[in-house]
Design an enzyme around this catalytic site. Structure first.
Site, PDB file in Angstrom:
ATOM      1  N   HIS A  72       0.841  -1.198   0.000  1.00  0.00           N
ATOM      2  CA  HIS A  72       0.000   0.000   0.000  1.00  0.00           C
ATOM      3  C   HIS A  72       0.877   1.250   0.000  1.00  0.00           C
ATOM      4  O   HIS A  72       2.101   1.170   0.103  1.00  0.00           O
ATOM      5  CB  HIS A  72      -0.980  -0.004   1.175  1.00  0.00           C
ATOM      6  CG  HIS A  72      -0.355   0.020   2.538  1.00  0.00           C
ATOM      7  ND1 HIS A  72       0.381  -1.029   3.042  1.00  0.00           N
ATOM      8  CD2 HIS A  72      -0.375   0.966   3.524  1.00  0.00           C
ATOM      9  CE1 HIS A  72       0.792  -0.751   4.264  1.00  0.00           C
ATOM     10  NE2 HIS A  72       0.351   0.463   4.576  1.00  0.00           N
ATOM     11  N   HIS A 127       1.320   3.908   2.017  1.00  0.00           N
ATOM     12  CA  HIS A 127       1.870   4.614   3.179  1.00  0.00           C
ATOM     13  C   HIS A 127       3.395   4.622   3.145  1.00  0.00           C
ATOM     14  O   HIS A 127       4.030   3.637   2.769  1.00  0.00           O
ATOM     15  CB  HIS A 127       1.367   3.995   4.473  1.00  0.00           C
ATOM     16  CG  HIS A 127      -0.086   4.271   4.728  1.00  0.00           C
ATOM     17  ND1 HIS A 127      -0.829   3.598   5.670  1.00  0.00           N
ATOM     18  CD2 HIS A 127      -0.940   5.167   4.154  1.00  0.00           C
ATOM     19  CE1 HIS A 127      -2.070   4.056   5.674  1.00  0.00           C
ATOM     20  NE2 HIS A 127      -2.162   5.011   4.749  1.00  0.00           N
ATOM     21  N   ASP A 182       5.755   4.376   5.231  1.00  0.00           N
ATOM     22  CA  ASP A 182       6.558   3.401   5.970  1.00  0.00           C
ATOM     23  C   ASP A 182       6.564   2.031   5.288  1.00  0.00           C
ATOM     24  O   ASP A 182       7.143   1.082   5.815  1.00  0.00           O
ATOM     25  CB  ASP A 182       6.090   3.292   7.421  1.00  0.00           C
ATOM     26  CG  ASP A 182       4.666   2.777   7.574  1.00  0.00           C
ATOM     27  OD1 ASP A 182       3.818   3.114   6.723  1.00  0.00           O
ATOM     28  OD2 ASP A 182       4.396   2.036   8.546  1.00  0.00           O
ATOM     29  N   HIS A 183       5.953   1.955   4.117  1.00  0.00           N
ATOM     30  CA  HIS A 183       6.007   0.741   3.304  1.00  0.00           C
ATOM     31  C   HIS A 183       6.556   1.015   1.912  1.00  0.00           C
ATOM     32  O   HIS A 183       7.225   0.163   1.329  1.00  0.00           O
ATOM     33  CB  HIS A 183       4.613   0.107   3.193  1.00  0.00           C
ATOM     34  CG  HIS A 183       4.116  -0.436   4.489  1.00  0.00           C
ATOM     35  ND1 HIS A 183       4.123  -1.783   4.788  1.00  0.00           N
ATOM     36  CD2 HIS A 183       3.613   0.191   5.581  1.00  0.00           C
ATOM     37  CE1 HIS A 183       3.647  -1.951   6.014  1.00  0.00           C
ATOM     38  NE2 HIS A 183       3.324  -0.768   6.508  1.00  0.00           N
ATOM     39  N   HIS A 225      -7.533  -0.851   5.399  1.00  0.00           N
ATOM     40  CA  HIS A 225      -6.488   0.064   5.871  1.00  0.00           C
ATOM     41  C   HIS A 225      -6.301   1.195   4.866  1.00  0.00           C
ATOM     42  O   HIS A 225      -6.281   2.360   5.222  1.00  0.00           O
ATOM     43  CB  HIS A 225      -5.195  -0.714   6.070  1.00  0.00           C
ATOM     44  CG  HIS A 225      -4.085   0.078   6.677  1.00  0.00           C
ATOM     45  ND1 HIS A 225      -4.126   0.555   7.963  1.00  0.00           N
ATOM     46  CD2 HIS A 225      -2.887   0.473   6.160  1.00  0.00           C
ATOM     47  CE1 HIS A 225      -3.004   1.221   8.227  1.00  0.00           C
ATOM     48  NE2 HIS A 225      -2.235   1.177   7.149  1.00  0.00           N
ATOM     49  N   ASP A 274      -0.365  -4.105   5.969  1.00  0.00           N
ATOM     50  CA  ASP A 274      -1.102  -3.590   7.124  1.00  0.00           C
ATOM     51  C   ASP A 274      -2.570  -3.997   7.086  1.00  0.00           C
ATOM     52  O   ASP A 274      -3.426  -3.324   7.677  1.00  0.00           O
ATOM     53  CB  ASP A 274      -0.990  -2.066   7.193  1.00  0.00           C
ATOM     54  CG  ASP A 274       0.360  -1.607   7.706  1.00  0.00           C
ATOM     55  OD1 ASP A 274       1.232  -2.467   7.956  1.00  0.00           O
ATOM     56  OD2 ASP A 274       0.564  -0.385   7.836  1.00  0.00           O
ATOM     57  N   HIS A 297       4.152  -5.418  10.373  1.00  0.00           N
ATOM     58  CA  HIS A 297       4.680  -4.813  11.602  1.00  0.00           C
ATOM     59  C   HIS A 297       4.816  -5.860  12.695  1.00  0.00           C
ATOM     60  O   HIS A 297       4.062  -6.836  12.745  1.00  0.00           O
ATOM     61  CB  HIS A 297       3.737  -3.713  12.118  1.00  0.00           C
ATOM     62  CG  HIS A 297       3.719  -2.468  11.300  1.00  0.00           C
ATOM     63  ND1 HIS A 297       4.529  -1.379  11.552  1.00  0.00           N
ATOM     64  CD2 HIS A 297       2.970  -2.127  10.225  1.00  0.00           C
ATOM     65  CE1 HIS A 297       4.277  -0.420  10.677  1.00  0.00           C
ATOM     66  NE2 HIS A 297       3.334  -0.859   9.846  1.00  0.00           N
TER      67      HIS A 297
END
Length: 340
Positions: free
Chosen positions: A129, A131, A133-134, A186, A209, A247
């Site tokens: 996805h 975001h 942090d990915h 998400h 996520d 995570h």
């Protein structure tokens, strides 16, 4: 603050976006507005500055990881990045072809690739996805591997994406087949990737996520109905399918499950295992689909004790999922506990 004031002071605009994100985060039903502001944030200089600070302040590896054999054709190396994220390197054994999942920290993932045998060569970046942090490391990793295809969802407008996949579409990686599964909730365009091999229809699934060990992602853009449909899609995979999540949230998730479903012995055993692993700084992945169906409340919305706890004994499954997620978000399991 006037428009002229903001125009003359870029920092003020960034501050307004930050305040807006904070307010909307606490009111997750305003998903469209959140996505709009998050889009502004992630396309700005501010987001790049924030991530660079995050990379600089993160430990070199939050977890000591080890290679996981999936079957005779495939093995997976988790890579601990940022504060608690996992990237992954999927290696097809016979050809050395590889795919990287969610390389948020491109440098850390590159170091992990460099430590693998020289025959390993990366063909794909699989992005779950949008975001940061990915997906933030996609462009940097692509720059170091020109022939690599960056895969993601068109709906999510993934950072650096060069090839979009839709639900059910597949890629080949040596003898492996990688199938995209659309799993909104998400984010609207979230994808999971199911990797199988000849003679092994279970294989492994990379859930970003969407699905965590004992949990699911926050409903930033989707609805409880979306997430329930995604949980069902994943629950329909073979029970032996190994689950690699985005995570290291396992202990926190299972502490919530202990409160929600205190008589679930499988969840209690999983929590004890996770606590021991984390006490030794070891990974808690992979889980399996069978285990998640036994311990994960977002896959167990028909269980009478969970419905009773939620005071939704005759409600639809998606309503129960939404209530469970809301209880987790507000920390219902920690209410009244003394904090150190």
């Amino acid at each position: 603050i006037s428009v002229m004031f903001v125009a003359e002071r870029p920092w003020a605009g960034a501050a307004l976006v930050g305040v807006g994100l904070a307010v909307i985060y606490r009111k997750s039903f305003q998903r469209v507005a959140f996505r709009f502001l998050y889009g502004i944030f992630t396309s700005s200089v501010v987001s790049r500055f924030v991530l660079k600070k995050t990379l600089a302040s993160s430990p070199s590896a939050h977890t000591s990881t080890s290679l996981v054999p999936v079957n005779s054709h495939c093995e997976v190396l988790p890579v601990a990045v940022l504060k608690d994220n996992y990237s992954y390197i999927i290696v097809e054994r016979s050809t050395g072809e590889a795919a990287v999942v969610d390389p948020a920290d491109a440098a850390a993932v590159q170091r992990a690739v460099d430590n693998l045998p020289s025959s390993v060569h990366v063909r794909y970046v699989l992005t779950t996805h949008h975001h940061f942090d990915h997906a933030y490391g996609n462009k940097d990793f692509k720059a170091a591997h020109v022939a690599v295809q960056v895969i993601g969802s068109r709906k999510d407008k993934v950072h650096g994406c060069s090839l979009f996949l839709e639900d059910g579409e597949t890629l080949s990686l040596g003898a492996l087949t990688i199938k995209a599964i659309r799993t909104p909730g998400h984010t609207q365009g979230h994808l999971c990737y199911h990797v199988t091999a000849p003679g092994d229809s279970a294989g492994a699934v990379f859930t970003g996520d969407c699905l965590f060990v004992g949990g699911c992602g926050k409903l930033f853009e989707g609805s409880p109905k979306d997430m329930e449909a995604s949980m069902k899609s994943l629950a329909n995979l073979p029970p032996e399918t190994k689950v690699f999540v985005g995570h290291e949230y396992t202990v926190a998730n299972l502490e919530f499950v202990r409160w929600l479903e205190p008589d679930n012995k499988s969840a209690e055993q999983a929590l004890q295992y996770a606590q021991e692993a984390r006490g030794s700084n070891k990974q808690t992945v992979p889980s399996t689909i069978a285990q998640e169906k036994a311990i994960n409340p977002y896959m167990r919305t028909e269980v009478p004790s969970i419905r009773k706890k939620c005071e939704l004994e005759s409600a639809s499954s998606w309503e129960v999922l939404g209530k469970v997620r809301a209880l987790k978000d507000k920390g219902a399991h920690t209410a009244g506990k003394k904090k150190d």
